[in-house]
Design a protein around this motif. Structure first.
Motif, PDB file in Angstrom:
ATOM      1  N   ASP A   1       0.804  -1.229   0.000  1.00 48.57           N
ATOM      2  CA  ASP A   1       0.000   0.000   0.000  1.00 48.57           C
ATOM      3  C   ASP A   1       0.834   1.274   0.000  1.00 48.57           C
ATOM      4  N   GLU A   2       2.045   1.204   0.491  1.00 49.82           N
ATOM      5  CA  GLU A   2       2.851   2.408   0.673  1.00 49.82           C
ATOM      6  C   GLU A   2       3.215   3.085  -0.652  1.00 49.82           C
ATOM      7  N   ALA A   3       3.696   2.344  -1.615  1.00 49.69           N
ATOM      8  CA  ALA A   3       4.133   2.933  -2.887  1.00 49.69           C
ATOM      9  C   ALA A   3       2.973   3.578  -3.648  1.00 49.69           C
ATOM     10  N   PRO A   4       1.840   2.899  -3.821  1.00 51.12           N
ATOM     11  CA  PRO A   4       0.744   3.556  -4.533  1.00 51.12           C
ATOM     12  C   PRO A   4       0.233   4.807  -3.823  1.00 51.12           C
TER      13      PRO A   4
ATOM     14  N   SER B   1      -7.827   0.415  -5.707  1.00 48.03           N
ATOM     15  CA  SER B   1      -7.670   1.740  -6.333  1.00 48.03           C
ATOM     16  C   SER B   1      -8.787   2.681  -5.919  1.00 48.03           C
ATOM     17  N   HIS B   2     -10.011   2.156  -5.787  1.00 45.25           N
ATOM     18  CA  HIS B   2     -11.127   2.997  -5.329  1.00 45.25           C
ATOM     19  C   HIS B   2     -10.835   3.522  -3.928  1.00 45.25           C
ATOM     20  N   ASP B   3     -10.373   2.647  -3.050  1.00 44.62           N
ATOM     21  CA  ASP B   3     -10.056   3.054  -1.675  1.00 44.62           C
ATOM     22  C   ASP B   3      -8.931   4.082  -1.645  1.00 44.62           C
ATOM     23  N   LEU B   4      -7.904   3.859  -2.456  1.00 49.68           N
ATOM     24  CA  LEU B   4      -6.765   4.771  -2.500  1.00 49.68           C
ATOM     25  C   LEU B   4      -7.189   6.158  -2.970  1.00 49.68           C
ATOM     26  N   LEU B   5      -7.952   6.224  -4.042  1.00 52.66           N
ATOM     27  CA  LEU B   5      -8.410   7.524  -4.540  1.00 52.66           C
ATOM     28  C   LEU B   5      -9.278   8.238  -3.506  1.00 52.66           C
ATOM     29  N   ALA B   6     -10.147   7.504  -2.830  1.00 50.91           N
ATOM     30  CA  ALA B   6     -11.012   8.110  -1.807  1.00 50.91           C
ATOM     31  C   ALA B   6     -10.192   8.680  -0.652  1.00 50.91           C
ATOM     32  N   ARG B   7      -9.126   7.981  -0.248  1.00 48.94           N
ATOM     33  CA  ARG B   7      -8.282   8.478   0.853  1.00 48.94           C
ATOM     34  C   ARG B   7      -7.613   9.805   0.499  1.00 48.94           C
TER      35      ARG B   7
END
Length: 142
Positions: free
Chosen positions: A84-87, A114-120
């Motif tokens: 998770d760190e790099a993305p 990716s959905h979770d990452l963008l939302a964060r």
């Protein structure tokens, strides 16, 4: 903690960058072509700002921003299993570099990480386009 950075994609990075994009779960490599000549042609376009994602001196992906009509869209592709760190850090760095808002991102509907990452980071769902979901990072009020 691994050191993550974005740096301009050089000729020396092209093999590793292509391989990272080819191996990634990201849906957008199909849009730029599935082979090396198509990838090189895409990277060389004037409207594409491609950078490599580097983790501890290794190229682990590609981060890019490009014009889509009057809009600006960002793209990330990372090798599988990178964690998770790099993305998260690559997306944070890329959105900090791209001052234009709104800023768009498109991901496959079934790509939950990716959905979770963008939302964060603050992206919100904008629209659904077939098997893809378009997200937008809206302008902030100052």
């Amino acid at each position: 903690m691994a050191h993550i950075e974005l740096r301009p994609l050089t000729d020396a990075d092209r093999d590793a960058a292509f391989q990272a994009v080819h191996d990634s779960r990201s849906a957008w490599p199909n849009a730029v072509g599935g082979d090396r000549p198509a990838f090189d042609g895409w990277v060389d376009r004037d409207d594409v700002d491609a950078q490599v994602i580097v983790q501890d001196d290794d190229v682990v992906g590609v981060a890019a921003a490009m014009d889509r009509g009057d809009d600006r869209e960002i793209l990330l592709a990372l090798v599988p299993g990178i964690g998770d760190e790099a993305p998260s850090e690559a997306l944070r760095l890329l959105t900090a570099q791209e001052a234009e808002r709104p800023l768009y991102a498109c991901v496959a509907a079934d790509d939950d990480p990716s959905h979770d990452l963008l939302a964060r980071i603050g992206f919100v769902e904008h629209e659904r386009d077939g098997d893809d979901v378009v997200y937008v990072l809206p302008p902030t009020l100052e």
